[in-house]
Design a protein around this motif. Structure first.
Motif, PDB file in Angstrom:
ATOM      1  N   ARG A 166      29.561  41.987  29.389  1.00  0.00           N
ATOM      2  CA  ARG A 166      29.121  40.849  29.871  1.00  0.00           C
ATOM      3  C   ARG A 166      28.726  40.336  29.026  1.00  0.00           C
ATOM      4  O   ARG A 166      28.990  38.684  28.730  1.00  0.00           O
ATOM      5  CB  ARG A 166      29.188  40.705  31.076  1.00  0.00           C
ATOM      6  CG  ARG A 166      30.137  41.684  32.131  1.00  0.00           C
ATOM      7  CD  ARG A 166      30.906  40.533  33.686  1.00  0.00           C
ATOM      8  NE  ARG A 166      29.991  40.544  33.670  1.00  0.00           N
ATOM      9  CZ  ARG A 166      28.857  41.464  34.859  1.00  0.00           C
ATOM     10  NH1 ARG A 166      29.693  42.854  35.372  1.00  0.00           N
ATOM     11  NH2 ARG A 166      28.461  40.477  35.891  1.00  0.00           N
ATOM     12  N   GLU A 217      26.120  33.658  34.674  1.00  0.00           N
ATOM     13  CA  GLU A 217      27.096  34.313  35.170  1.00  0.00           C
ATOM     14  C   GLU A 217      27.457  32.927  36.290  1.00  0.00           C
ATOM     15  O   GLU A 217      28.710  32.776  36.787  1.00  0.00           O
ATOM     16  CB  GLU A 217      26.965  35.318  35.814  1.00  0.00           C
ATOM     17  CG  GLU A 217      26.689  36.254  35.118  1.00  0.00           C
ATOM     18  CD  GLU A 217      28.172  37.550  35.061  1.00  0.00           C
ATOM     19  OE1 GLU A 217      27.747  38.019  36.261  1.00  0.00           O
ATOM     20  OE2 GLU A 217      27.972  38.164  34.005  1.00  0.00           O
ATOM     21  N   LYS A 218      26.378  31.841  36.550  1.00  0.00           N
ATOM     22  CA  LYS A 218      27.054  31.182  38.258  1.00  0.00           C
ATOM     23  C   LYS A 218      28.191  30.005  37.455  1.00  0.00           C
ATOM     24  O   LYS A 218      28.662  29.815  38.456  1.00  0.00           O
ATOM     25  CB  LYS A 218      25.697  30.346  37.876  1.00  0.00           C
ATOM     26  CG  LYS A 218      24.941  31.650  39.178  1.00  0.00           C
ATOM     27  CD  LYS A 218      23.801  30.915  39.591  1.00  0.00           C
ATOM     28  CE  LYS A 218      22.645  31.551  40.463  1.00  0.00           C
ATOM     29  NZ  LYS A 218      21.228  30.449  40.589  1.00  0.00           N
ATOM     30  N   SER A 221      31.313  32.644  36.228  1.00  0.00           N
ATOM     31  CA  SER A 221      32.113  33.249  37.210  1.00  0.00           C
ATOM     32  C   SER A 221      33.140  32.433  37.871  1.00  0.00           C
ATOM     33  O   SER A 221      33.974  32.568  38.709  1.00  0.00           O
ATOM     34  CB  SER A 221      30.819  33.817  38.261  1.00  0.00           C
ATOM     35  OG  SER A 221      30.325  32.847  39.379  1.00  0.00           O
ATOM     36  N   GLN A 222      33.137  30.412  38.200  1.00  0.00           N
ATOM     37  CA  GLN A 222      34.224  30.068  38.391  1.00  0.00           C
ATOM     38  C   GLN A 222      35.329  30.187  37.558  1.00  0.00           C
ATOM     39  O   GLN A 222      37.124  29.510  37.940  1.00  0.00           O
ATOM     40  CB  GLN A 222      32.920  28.529  37.784  1.00  0.00           C
ATOM     41  CG  GLN A 222      32.662  28.362  38.575  1.00  0.00           C
ATOM     42  CD  GLN A 222      31.876  27.236  38.495  1.00  0.00           C
ATOM     43  OE1 GLN A 222      31.791  26.213  38.559  1.00  0.00           O
ATOM     44  NE2 GLN A 222      30.966  27.240  39.230  1.00  0.00           N
ATOM     45  N   TRP A 226      37.934  36.106  36.466  1.00  0.00           N
ATOM     46  CA  TRP A 226      36.300  36.204  35.763  1.00  0.00           C
ATOM     47  C   TRP A 226      36.382  37.355  36.687  1.00  0.00           C
ATOM     48  O   TRP A 226      34.980  38.533  36.190  1.00  0.00           O
ATOM     49  CB  TRP A 226      35.094  35.070  35.991  1.00  0.00           C
ATOM     50  CG  TRP A 226      33.485  35.823  35.838  1.00  0.00           C
ATOM     51  CD1 TRP A 226      32.805  36.242  37.051  1.00  0.00           C
ATOM     52  CD2 TRP A 226      33.163  35.794  34.710  1.00  0.00           C
ATOM     53  NE1 TRP A 226      32.069  36.346  36.948  1.00  0.00           N
ATOM     54  CE2 TRP A 226      32.055  35.990  35.541  1.00  0.00           C
ATOM     55  CE3 TRP A 226      33.505  35.751  33.986  1.00  0.00           C
ATOM     56  CZ2 TRP A 226      31.299  37.259  34.148  1.00  0.00           C
ATOM     57  CZ3 TRP A 226      32.543  35.829  33.049  1.00  0.00           C
ATOM     58  CH2 TRP A 226      31.050  36.495  32.973  1.00  0.00           C
ATOM     59  N   ASP A 227      36.708  37.639  38.634  1.00  0.00           N
ATOM     60  CA  ASP A 227      36.063  39.075  38.546  1.00  0.00           C
ATOM     61  C   ASP A 227      36.389  39.966  38.722  1.00  0.00           C
ATOM     62  O   ASP A 227      36.137  41.139  38.641  1.00  0.00           O
ATOM     63  CB  ASP A 227      37.178  38.603  40.157  1.00  0.00           C
ATOM     64  CG  ASP A 227      35.987  37.353  40.738  1.00  0.00           C
ATOM     65  OD1 ASP A 227      34.778  36.723  40.873  1.00  0.00           O
ATOM     66  OD2 ASP A 227      36.392  36.684  41.710  1.00  0.00           O
ATOM     67  N   GLU A 228      37.877  40.320  37.575  1.00  0.00           N
ATOM     68  CA  GLU A 228      38.646  41.101  37.774  1.00  0.00           C
ATOM     69  C   GLU A 228      37.456  42.077  36.274  1.00  0.00           C
ATOM     70  O   GLU A 228      37.479  43.024  36.383  1.00  0.00           O
ATOM     71  CB  GLU A 228      40.256  41.266  37.090  1.00  0.00           C
ATOM     72  CG  GLU A 228      40.657  42.692  36.078  1.00  0.00           C
ATOM     73  CD  GLU A 228      40.438  42.428  35.074  1.00  0.00           C
ATOM     74  OE1 GLU A 228      40.964  43.280  34.838  1.00  0.00           O
ATOM     75  OE2 GLU A 228      40.872  41.670  34.169  1.00  0.00           O
ATOM     76  N   TYR A 229      37.272  40.763  35.204  1.00  0.00           N
ATOM     77  CA  TYR A 229      36.454  41.276  34.473  1.00  0.00           C
ATOM     78  C   TYR A 229      35.510  41.951  34.799  1.00  0.00           C
ATOM     79  O   TYR A 229      34.603  42.639  34.608  1.00  0.00           O
ATOM     80  CB  TYR A 229      36.468  39.464  33.497  1.00  0.00           C
ATOM     81  CG  TYR A 229      35.606  39.821  32.545  1.00  0.00           C
ATOM     82  CD1 TYR A 229      35.921  41.332  31.316  1.00  0.00           C
ATOM     83  CD2 TYR A 229      34.231  39.548  32.780  1.00  0.00           C
ATOM     84  CE1 TYR A 229      35.282  40.700  30.291  1.00  0.00           C
ATOM     85  CE2 TYR A 229      33.512  38.994  31.391  1.00  0.00           C
ATOM     86  CZ  TYR A 229      34.026  40.522  30.213  1.00  0.00           C
ATOM     87  OH  TYR A 229      32.286  40.816  29.148  1.00  0.00           O
ATOM     88  N   ALA A 230      34.631  40.849  35.383  1.00  0.00           N
ATOM     89  CA  ALA A 230      33.433  40.783  36.213  1.00  0.00           C
ATOM     90  C   ALA A 230      33.548  42.715  36.793  1.00  0.00           C
ATOM     91  O   ALA A 230      32.553  43.664  36.828  1.00  0.00           O
ATOM     92  CB  ALA A 230      32.849  40.758  36.980  1.00  0.00           C
ATOM     93  N   ALA A 231      34.715  43.175  37.706  1.00  0.00           N
ATOM     94  CA  ALA A 231      35.076  44.338  37.972  1.00  0.00           C
ATOM     95  C   ALA A 231      34.680  45.932  37.009  1.00  0.00           C
ATOM     96  O   ALA A 231      34.341  47.080  37.179  1.00  0.00           O
ATOM     97  CB  ALA A 231      35.928  44.199  38.607  1.00  0.00           C
TER      98      ALA A 231
END
Length: 243
Positions: A166, A217-218, A221-222, A226-231
């Motif tokens: 990332r 990332e703060k 992450s909005q 993003w959540d799927e990418y970060a996972a």
């Protein structure tokens, strides 16, 4: 950093410190090479100048015409010098000056002593090349992504090196300094290497956990998706893309 703080106060934009960051190390490396001139010091000076000069130029070009960096707004609770001179000087300029002094220890030690293991110098250069590759290619891919109209690009860049990590530019930054430690202090012997290993370790810690990846990332992450990418994509150390 004092000069940069004065410029920052004049334009009311703390993020100008990012332009000075690479330039500080260029100044350190060149002074060391001039005061203690030998092939080793000049090799390190060339490596640091290529890295720091490119970084300063890239950030200056990228930030032209933009407002405050969201990372510093998050850190200081508002744009510019909103938090007050003492807070900005302590948290940003003073901290970065201290960190630059600490990070430069392998360069200082390398200038003062003779090389013991030249093959390790070239191993360090190879690690430096990997780091510069991640920085340059990662920045180019991000620039190409941002140049596309918003309605024609995905909400998150997840291709190229950005599908491996990332933060390829921050990972590359860490590799650069581990390479300089290998080519600098560790090439002198085990003791100089062990006594200065805190420098690349501190750099890695700061760009991953304090002023770099985690802070950015703060804001990131909005974004949608993003959540799927970060996972599926690691925060820092790259790995091959996976579904």
């Amino acid at each position: 950093m004092g000069v940069t703080a004065a410029v920052s106060k004049r334009v009311d934009r703390v993020a100008v410190v990012d332009i000075a960051w690479g330039s500080v190390f260029v100044a350190i490396a060149l002074v060391l090479a001039i005061v203690w001139p030998d092939e080793h010091s000049w090799l390190l000076a060339v490596l640091v100048t290529l890295w720091g000069g490119r970084l300063a130029w890239h950030i200056a070009r990228r930030s032209k015409g933009h407002g405050e960096d969201p990372r510093y707004e998050e850190m200081l609770g508002g744009p510019g010098w909103h938090a007050g001179a003492a807070t900005v000087l302590l948290r940003v300029f003073g901290t970065q000056a201290l960190v630059a002094w600490i990070i430069s220890f392998p360069l200082v030690v390398a200038a003062a002593y003779d090389v013991r293991w030249w093959p390790l110098v070239w191993v360090g250069v190879a690690v430096w090349v990997v780091g510069v590759f991640f920085e340059v290619v990662g920045d180019a891919q991000l620039a190409a992504y941002r140049s596309r109209p918003r309605d024609q690009r995905p909400p998150v860049l997840d291709t190229g090196l950005w599908g491996w990590t990332r933060h390829p530019n921050y990972f590359g930054d860490a590799c650069v300094w581990w390479g300089l430690w290998l080519a600098g202090a560790l090439s002198l012997g085990w003791l100089p290497g062990l006594l200065t290993v805190f420098a690349p370790a501190a750099m890695t810690y700061f760009i991953r956990n304090v002023t770099g990846a985690k802070l950015l990332e703060k804001t990131m992450s909005q974004r949608a998706g993003w959540d799927e990418y970060a996972a599926r994509v690691p925060l820092f150390v790259p790995r091959p893309p996976r579904r």
